[in-house]
Write an enzyme that holds these catalytic residues in place. Structure first.
Site, PDB file in Angstrom:
ATOM      1  N   ASP A   1      -1.296   0.306   8.584  1.00 19.57           N
ATOM      2  CA  ASP A   1      -1.518   0.109   7.154  1.00 19.57           C
ATOM      3  C   ASP A   1      -0.307  -0.512   6.472  1.00 19.57           C
ATOM      4  O   ASP A   1      -0.426  -1.068   5.375  1.00 19.57           O
ATOM      5  CB  ASP A   1      -1.816   1.451   6.476  1.00 19.57           C
TER       6      ASP A   1
ATOM      7  N   ASP B   1     -10.098  -2.948  -2.531  1.00 17.78           N
ATOM      8  CA  ASP B   1      -9.012  -2.545  -3.441  1.00 17.78           C
ATOM      9  C   ASP B   1      -8.779  -3.552  -4.563  1.00 17.78           C
ATOM     10  O   ASP B   1      -7.647  -3.819  -4.943  1.00 17.78           O
ATOM     11  CB  ASP B   1      -7.703  -2.353  -2.666  1.00 17.78           C
TER      12      ASP B   1
END
Length: 600
Positions: free
Chosen positions: A539, A315
């Site tokens: 997450d 990311d």
């Protein structure tokens, strides 16, 4: 976007630098004889220094009678030198005096046996090496029965030789600048078994039915500097550090081990649950305090027969293509790291430093199809990946491949429709779900993106990885055939196995299941299906949870959130009652097993 983890367990001894090794910060070896024949020893003290800090590795070799329990002592020459965090010994410091006492597992040393310990330290002004050590109260100077009294003067102040003399035991650690020789194989996953993280396995085994999957290899996430040496009191990292995992991999006879390198300055600039510890302008710290220590451990010749696989900075680079100003959901942080080069130069430095090691394989994160599948993102991301691969002294030869879908939920394949399908004369690309994307699943995207990457200058033999840890989408909600042909939306929505509200949803997705189990060479151009995100690790938290681990709160993890521009203002689809990123999420793990595809 999301974070990783590990679990806790007893620390294991760290096999660090042996006598005669020269490391970045220098070496002190004490090679004369002890005053008492009962206690004779040889000490190697090496450091890897950076401004204001250092990592010290110490090797003790017993040259005298067998020892049952040892205490090592020394005096720092500079009063500012401090031990901050140690391993493989119990450290105490009073003023400049330091004492390191053996642990239960490394206190017994037979004649000729060695053990190692180490610590992270701080200094100001200078960081000179200690000139004398004691073992169990006796000056530790080296081997042999003396025929004359040992010298009373300090050891020579001249620099030690950069190579060991013929009578010295060969070094067990290669310096970072001269990694052990080795020829990289084409596919590091092929023909060997993967490392099973015992910390994750313990959590999975504690769940009902968890033993069905707990022997699968998963990656170790190094999401902060402290994780390099282990964080036993963390809810999202484990007590094992890099070296403990590598030692355990040797014990298991594993052929490969996977690490996630994940600590860029201004990390994950478009999300909050996974922001990192380093500010956007802290590239020097990223290099000296994060990448350099990891490289120093991975380059240890002790591990030369393990294929060490590094997933590089998930990311990161795609964010500076898609999430800067002028784009939906663009952020100031993404603007900053794009402008100052933190991501490009940080990734380049990591590739160069780690890629120089003969048994290390670097795979750069390449997003996923629901992020980069449009032409406006596809080509520019390939270009920025190439720019990073040749930054900071790196070359494309330091890139073994790329990984897609890291810690994400995108379906591996959509069996009941293709992007080329038409319904009543309309292309399915017009459907709300596909939204004009050129790809509908990860396998087709990864294979096409590989071709694009080769076209912009990467080597033709690069391989792709796909994270299949949570993209199975099985269970009772899984479609068994195409949707109705009433419209492109009924056709796609009725037949798609990915049941998310939007392909941009990424946090603790309800209804997801375990995907394909890790295996090598599953499809053309794909080196392996992998479980980089350990199933069961959150997450991000469903609500703000105060913590001292640097874990923020992102509304995309809130099941009541109605969305934003980046996910088409759709509900987040997140499960409720989730803990902070990386912490164990039992309810999610159980759902992942129930919805596994292939089924357990």
């Amino acid at each position: 976007m999301n974070v990783w983890r590990r679990l806790s367990g007893p620390r294991r001894t760290l096999a660090l630098a042996g006598a005669g090794v020269l490391v970045a910060g220098g070496l002190v070896t004490i090679p004369v004889t002890a005053a008492q024949a009962a206690t004779q020893c040889d000490i190697a003290y090496t450091t890897n220094d950076w401004q204001g800090g250092f990592t010290a590795n110490i090797s003790i070799k017993n040259l005298g009678d067998p020892i049952n329990g040892w205490t090592l002592g020394w005096t720092f020459p500079n009063s500012s030198q401090r031990v901050q965090q140690g391993w493989s010994a119990e450290f105490t410091q009073s003023g400049s005096q330091v004492t390191a006492r053996s642990m239960s597992y490394n206190g017994s040393l037979a004649t000729g046996a060695s053990t190692t310990l180490g610590f992270n330290g701080a200094w100001s002004g200078s960081n000179p090496k200690p000139t004398s050590f004691t073992l169990n109260g006796v000056v530790c100077n080296g081997g042999g029965n003396p025929t004359t009294a040992p010298p009373t003067t300090a050891p020579p102040t001249t620099a030690p030789p950069t190579t060991a003399p013929p009578t010295t035991a060969p070094p067990t650690t290669a310096p970072p600048t001269t990694p052990p020789p080795g020829t990289k194989v084409d596919n590091p996953y092929a023909g060997v078994k993967g490392y099973v993280n015992p910390e994750w396995k313990a959590k999975a085994d504690a769940e009902a039915g968890g033993s069905r999957v707990s022997n699968n290899p998963t990656a170790i996430w190094l999401d902060r500097i402290a994780a390099i040496n282990g964080t036993p009191n963390s809810s999202s990292n484990g007590a094992f550090g890099v070296r403990e995992h590598l030692d355990e991999a040797l014990r298991q006879g594993a052929g490969y081990i996977q690490f996630v390198i994940y600590n860029l300055p201004g990390r994950d600039c478009s999300a909050l649950s996974s922001n990192g510890e380093l500010g956007p302008d802290e590239l020097p710290r990223y290099k000296a305090e994060y990448i350099d220590p990891i490289a120093a451990i991975q380059s240890d010749a002790k591990y030369r027969n393990i294929r060490i696989i590094n997933v590089i900075e998930i990311d990161s680079l795609p964010n500076i293509v898609t999430n800067t100003s002028g784009q939906p959901g663009g952020t100031v942080m993404c603007d900053t790291v794009k402008a100052n080069g933190a991501y490009v130069n940080g990734v380049g430095y990591a590739l160069a430093k780690l890629g120089a090691i003969g048994n290390v394989y670097n795979y750069i994160d390449a997003g996923h199809h629901g992020w980069l599948g449009w032409d406006s993102n596809f080509g520019p991301t390939a270009d920025i990946l190439k720019t990073a691969a040749v930054a900071s002294g790196s070359t494309v030869n330091n890139v073994h491949g790329f990984i897609t879908n890291t810690a994400n939920y995108s379906a591996l394949t959509e069996p009941y429709f293709k992007v080329t399908d038409n319904v009543n004369g309309q292309t399915v690309r017009q459907s709300k779900w596909i939204d004009w994307n050129f790809y509908v699943d990860e396998l087709s995207f990864a294979q096409a993106f590989r071709t694009k990457l080769i076209s912009v200058g990467f080597n033709s033999n690069i391989g792709m990885l796909i994270d299949t840890s949570r993209n199975g989408w099985g269970g009772s909600a899984r479609p068994t055939g195409p949707g109705a042909t009433t419209s492109v939306d009924t056709y796609v929505n009725g037949g798609r196995i990915d049941r998310r509200a939007h392909a941009g949803n990424w946090c603790n997705q309800a209804g997801a299941g375990l995907g394909e189990r890790p295996r090598a060479n599953p499809a053309t151009g794909i080196d392996a299906y992998v479980w980089v995100k350990p199933p069961g690790e959150s997450d991000g938290s469903s609500k703000e949870i105060p913590n001292n681990e640097g874990k923020g709160f992102d509304r995309m993890c809130d099941p009541t959130y109605g969305g934003n521009a980046r996910n088409g203002n759709n509900p987040s689809g997140a499960l409720p009652d989730a803990p902070i990123s990386g912490a164990w999420f039992s309810a999610q793990f159980q759902e992942l097993m129930r919805n596994a595809y292939p089924a357990l």
